[in-house]
Design an enzyme around this catalytic site. Structure first.
Site, PDB file in Angstrom:
ATOM      1  N   GLY A 482      -3.620   8.971 -15.277  1.00 32.42           N
ATOM      2  CA  GLY A 482      -2.463   9.564 -14.612  1.00 32.42           C
ATOM      3  C   GLY A 482      -2.136   8.914 -13.285  1.00 32.42           C
ATOM      4  N   ASN A 650       0.980   0.181  -4.743  1.00 26.21           N
ATOM      5  CA  ASN A 650       2.215   0.823  -5.196  1.00 26.21           C
ATOM      6  C   ASN A 650       2.455   2.068  -4.336  1.00 26.21           C
ATOM      7  OD1 ASN A 650       4.072   2.540  -6.563  1.00 26.21           O
ATOM      8  ND2 ASN A 650       3.638   1.499  -8.491  1.00 26.21           N
ATOM      9  N   GLN A 657      -1.396   9.875  -5.533  1.00 20.79           N
ATOM     10  CA  GLN A 657      -2.847  10.023  -5.587  1.00 20.79           C
ATOM     11  C   GLN A 657      -3.372  10.750  -4.355  1.00 20.79           C
ATOM     12  OE1 GLN A 657      -4.659   9.836  -8.211  1.00 20.79           O
ATOM     13  NE2 GLN A 657      -5.874   8.034  -7.789  1.00 20.79           N
ATOM     14  N   GLU A 723     -10.083   9.262  -4.312  1.00 26.21           N
ATOM     15  CA  GLU A 723     -10.918  10.361  -3.834  1.00 26.21           C
ATOM     16  C   GLU A 723     -10.804  10.673  -2.346  1.00 26.21           C
ATOM     17  OE1 GLU A 723     -14.099   8.310  -6.000  1.00 26.21           O
ATOM     18  OE2 GLU A 723     -14.840  10.302  -6.519  1.00 26.21           O
TER      19      GLU A 723
END
Ligand code: MOS
Length: 766
Positions: A482, A650, A657, A723
């Site tokens: 994803g 990107n 994210q 993360e």
């Protein structure tokens, strides 16, 4: 940065696609429903499986009655330990053996009458429809002889044992005598924190379709690690890896929950073998909770000592976490405390309790997400104690080198992140007095916290093929969970070869492709990028080798270092040639090159790097909350994250994210907790109606910024972004709540009961 590194690569000059907010190459397929996820494939004669879960924490199966289930029309088979075909045992864990790392648990599912956790699958029903399978599963009756089980983390936590660390993940460390320094410190805080177990809740629950054709196995799987899964299946079913094909082109979220091989996958493959039918096993949400591990609960202590000026003289961070007796890896709870503050003395220690529960597993920033809650809350409390602004306290203790051992940082821009963030967020308007800022009935609070996550790369193999028509195919068994995995590699290849983005196709998600890295540890993009760059460079060398020999080529006699890749070819100043022209002249229909590193070379390089320097992504979170003065309801009203993640490939997917990490952190801060019954070890809220993840109404607009300075030691200078976004988030919320209310909440999640007057003074140890 003034430090020079041999690996430095400056490629700013030719950047065309990297950094831009490029749309996902698979966006259309996903939004139109054309993209098919693991559970959505169909085979002639495909059967459906459902699991029967144990209802005791530990014991032996005395009797299992499958008669009623078998009598349901449409039931094909009911597999139990009495009739299931054998499966090979799980291998012993070893860093050098990927198939061993892949084990979710060590339990030989259906190969034993032993029960090791409440929820362990004890039978599999195979039927013509999923509904029939599920109904029949509810009719299986199991009698257990119960054995004593240890399942209550809170009760067991005082009996925790010291944890062994390794080179990649130390379980502790000391610098000086932090205990003495804390005792002597003019100002100190000493706090005990608790965090609950949590579960991933990917939008797509785990699913497997297993198809045997003789001794050849095809598996459609929702996985974060195709290579590990294939190696593990080969071992468990006693067939060569080349006889297995794993297909996983689309994965609806993973967060670590799909990084390892859990019962559902193995049992689908087993059931397909036993019934000689293609078998589909799509876990229910409850099935995910019962069979896939989640985040460890923790108890942590952070004690900080400082001089009146705020200089840290002592930093103590100790933790207790769990693993399952049947598997799971210790999480690095104290990891980032090794790198954040320049304390004169430091004491870090992790301890572990083993419980008779399902093994824990990696969940977004394992260790760091919960460890940062404790450390960053304590730093805020120390700032309150000292009467120093929390950003200023962090600035004063910002280390020039890694605090534990004096190693260099490859990259460190936390000061800049806080500076930019404070300006953009309006930190200056914050009145530091608790409860002083109001908006009607709301108490307004502003909090900050630091984000930190170590950077990692993994081995990856890539091939790049350039066809005579100028189109490019990049092949690597990446996992698209994803994040835009294929999109970013297309951007990288397009820039490196100097071709339009539309000319590049990236093939991923298939074990027949060159082995990719797992989608984990925030490492996939950098790892694959190294292989893509390597392969593209070799490809250009091949193209140049063809041109250099041609008397009529403008590239005759040139070296690659002198050339620029652009406009679909190689150029020197104003003169150049397209790849199409080069291949046409040479009569070739394509060129192909491979890149990447194997496991041994990768390990050697990683260990060498760890000896020399410390590398991580970091950031500064700014949170504003509004707390209802009567009910204690907490709403996050504003958020800003300023990140130092090296080069961003990107801008669109990177923002998504980082934002996703923050959303998940807000869930951790305010609502998420897996409720484990302390008597039975059973998860009591295995559903999205009782395990509360944030919804849109819970989340304000999240402002995400990055500094975009490449790290000098990684391919393209990127540090990983999957993360770091979640780290520090829960602390930023807790610190904002502290500012709004004067209450220091040390037990996650921060539910309103913890803010009501009846609880008396905030949770500070006496
Ligand atoms: Mo992860 S927790 O590295 O998917």
């Amino acid at each position: 940065m003034t430090t020079k590194f041999a690996e430095t690569e400056q490629r700013q000059d030719t950047v065309k696609h990297v950094g831009r907010p490029v749309d996902r190459v698979d966006g259309r397929a996903k939004t139109t429903g054309e993209a098919r996820y693991a559970a959505e494939h169909r085979y002639p004669g495909m059967a459906h499986a459902a699991l029967v879960h144990a209802t005791v924490a530990r014991g032996r199966i005395e009797a299992i009655d499958t008669e009623a289930a078998r009598a349901v029309p449409g039931v094909i088979e009911v597999l139990t330990h009495e009739n299931a075909p054998p499966m090979k045992p799980a291998p012993k864990t070893s860093l050098m053996n990927p198939s061993s790392l892949a084990s979710g648990t060590s339990v030989p599912y259906l190969g034993t009458d032993e029960v090791h956790w409440n929820g362990q699958p004890v039978a599999v029903v195979v039927a013509e429809t999923p509904e029939t399978a599920r109904h029949a599963a509810s009719l299986v009756r199991v009698a257990y002889r119960e054995l004593p089980a240890v399942v209550d983390f809170a009760a067991e936590e005082p009996n925790a044992q010291p944890q062994k660390g390794n080179v990649l993940q130390p379980a502790g460390g000391d610098k000086g005598d932090a205990v003495a320094a804390l005792a002597a410190a003019p100002v100190s805080v000493d706090l005990r924190f608790t965090t609950p177990p949590e579960h991933h809740n990917a939008m797509e629950p785990h699913a497997t379709i297993a198809v045997w054709d003789g001794d050849h196995l095809t598996v459609h799987e929702s996985t974060q690690n195709i290579a590990w899964l294939r190696a593990h299946l080969a071992l468990r079913f006693g067939i060569p890896e080349r006889a297995i094909r794993v297909l996983s082109p689309y994965v609806g979220g993973g967060f670590g929950g799909k990084g390892f091989v859990w019962a559902g996958t193995l049992l689908a493959v087993l059931a397909a073998r036993a019934t000689a039918r293609p078998v589909r096993l799509a876990l229910t949400r409850e099935g995910v909770y019962r069979t896939v591990g989640g985040r460890t609960p923790t108890v942590q202590r952070v004690a900080l000592g400082a001089g009146a000026n705020g200089d840290l003289t002592a930093l103590i961070h100790t933790s207790v976490a769990t693993t399952g007796r049947i598997g799971g890896m210790p999480e690095g709870v104290i990891s980032s405390s090794q790198h954040l503050y320049d304390a004169a003395t430091i004491h870090l220690r992790q301890r572990i309790v083993q419980l008779d529960l399902l093994a824990n597993t990696a969940m977004r920033a394992p260790g760091d997400s919960v460890g940062s809650f404790a450390l960053e809350s304590a730093m805020d409390e120390l700032a309150c104690e000292l009467g120093i602004d929390p950003i200023e306290l962090r600035r004063r203790n910002e280390p020039a080198r890694n605090p534990m051992d004096g190693k260099r940082f490859t990259h460190r821009m936390l000061r800049e992140a806080y500076e930019l963030g404070a300006e953009r967020f309006g930190w200056r308007e914050r009145d530091p007095r608790p409860g002083s800022m109001r908006d009607g009935r709301w108490l307004v609070g502003m909090g900050v916290a630091t984000a930190y996550h170590s950077s990692l790369t993994m081995p990856a193999s890539v091939t790049v093929r350039l066809a005579a028509d100028g189109t490019v195919v990049v092949r690597c068994a990446l996992q698209e969970i994803g994040v835009g995995a294929a999109t970013v590699q297309a951007q990288i290849a397009a820039d490196e070869l100097g071709v339009p983005l539309e000319a590049v196709r990236v093939e991923i998600g298939d074990s027949e492709l060159p082995a990719g890295p797992g989608a984990g540890g925030s490492a996939q993009t950098a790892s694959a990028a190294a292989g893509v760059l390597d392969a593209c460079r070799k490809l250009k060398e091949s193209a140049l080798a063809l041109a250099r020999r041609a008397p009529d080529s403008p590239l005759r006699g040139r070296r690659l270092a002198e050339l620029e890749a652009r406009d679909g070819g190689l150029h020197h100043g104003g003169r150049g040639e397209t790849y199409t022209a080069i291949l046409a002249r040479a009569g070739r229909d394509h060129l192909e090159a491979g890149g990447g590193t194997g496991m041994l070379k990768f390990l050697a390089r990683t260990l060498n790097e760890r000896r020399r320097w410390v590398k991580g992504a970091s950031g500064a979170h700014f949170c504003e909350v509004r707390v209802d003065r009567d009910t204690g309801e907490v709403r996050v009203s504003r958020w800003l994250g300023v990140f130092d993640v090296g080069r961003v490939i990107n801008a669109k997917t990177a923002a998504a994210q980082l934002r996703g990490g923050i959303v998940m952190g807000i869930g951790m801060a305010l609502s998420e907790a897996t409720q484990v019954d302390p008597r039975t070890g059973r998860v009591m809220n295995p559903s999205l109606s009782e395990y509360l993840v944030p919804v849109h109404a819970d989340i304000p607009r999240i402002d995400v910024q990055w500094l975009d300075v490449p790290d000098p030691t990684t391919p393209l200078g990127l540090l990983g972004i999957g993360e770091v976004g979640i780290t520090g988030v829960a602390a930023a919320v807790a610190n904002a709540v502290r500012h709004a209310t004067g209450r220091r909440v040390v037990d996650l999640p921060i539910t309103l009961d913890k803010l009501l007057e009846v609880h008396g003074s905030p949770g500070r140890p006496g």
